[in-house]
Design an enzyme around this catalytic site. Sequence first.
Site, PDB file in Angstrom:
ATOM      1  CE  LYS A 266       1.062   1.442   4.407  1.00 21.81           C
ATOM      2  NZ  LYS A 266       1.539   2.694   4.650  1.00 21.81           N
TER       3      LYS A 266
ATOM      4  CG  ASP B 108      -0.483  -0.103   8.019  1.00 21.59           C
ATOM      5  OD1 ASP B 108      -1.402   0.931   9.027  1.00 21.59           O
ATOM      6  OD2 ASP B 108       0.578   0.372   8.108  1.00 21.59           O
TER       7      ASP B 108
END
Length: 283
Positions: free
Chosen positions: A8, A132
């Site tokens: 990401k 995350d």
Amino acid sequence: MKKKSYAKINLTLDVIEKRQDGYHNIDGVMQLINLYDVLDVEFSEKFIITSNSREIPLDEKNLVYKAFTIMKEQFKFKENFSVYIEKNIPVSAGIAGGSTNAACFINIVSDMLNLNLSLDEKRKIARKVGADVPYLLCGGTARTRGIGDELEILENIPKLKLLIVNNGIEISTPYVYKNIIPSGQNNRVDLLIESYNSKDMDVFFDRMFNSMEVVSINYCNEIKEIKDKMKEFGCKKALMSGSGPTVFGIFLEDKDLERAYNYFKNKYEKTFKTTTIGEQYGQ
């Protein structure tokens, strides 16, 4: 069972305040990109992690190991697994290489053991693994708040052409949080989301920011040099992801992207051309 494990980037990241538990509340936008590791998981007599990389831990410090421990305790299964991680995502780079491996492993174990876990059930496990990890189970474009585990799924961003440059310098996330001055409650991300929802992408790109940059650039000025050089090559926006040191550039023109790639690839081994991707794990 093999699955891709995607990285990401932070399209925007603001550190709002320090919490009483020692963590920090953040606000920002995360985006999945088409840069990935591959996890190959098989049943085994004992749990073991192996990898083509010498840079990642293969013991309980690995988030895959942590995910396995949490799931085994919760579901009381007897099975063990051998996990091979084909590592392509740079390590300690601000693009969630360890977290995405853990998210991918949660999905694989759910499939291999026919646990039939819902996304919410997986996210409850993921929160115990790392901040995350819940987002990486969802992918796409999402606003992230809290410690990163409070998600608001946004409309997928149009596919963007990206250049990812990692200079190989490890920057400790705890170091950055220790030295950052939180911005306090503000509406910067609200304004960013407003421009995003109205599809005013020029304003959206202008409003993208990362409040961690000031600390990381002070630690490693090369981050700023990479950003400035990307701009010289005509990128629309250059920004550090996470706590760094990885820098991504958004390019609108293929020729500009190619010129920048050739320059940075000659200088930094961990340079990648990639794109944003929408659905969970590109599927």
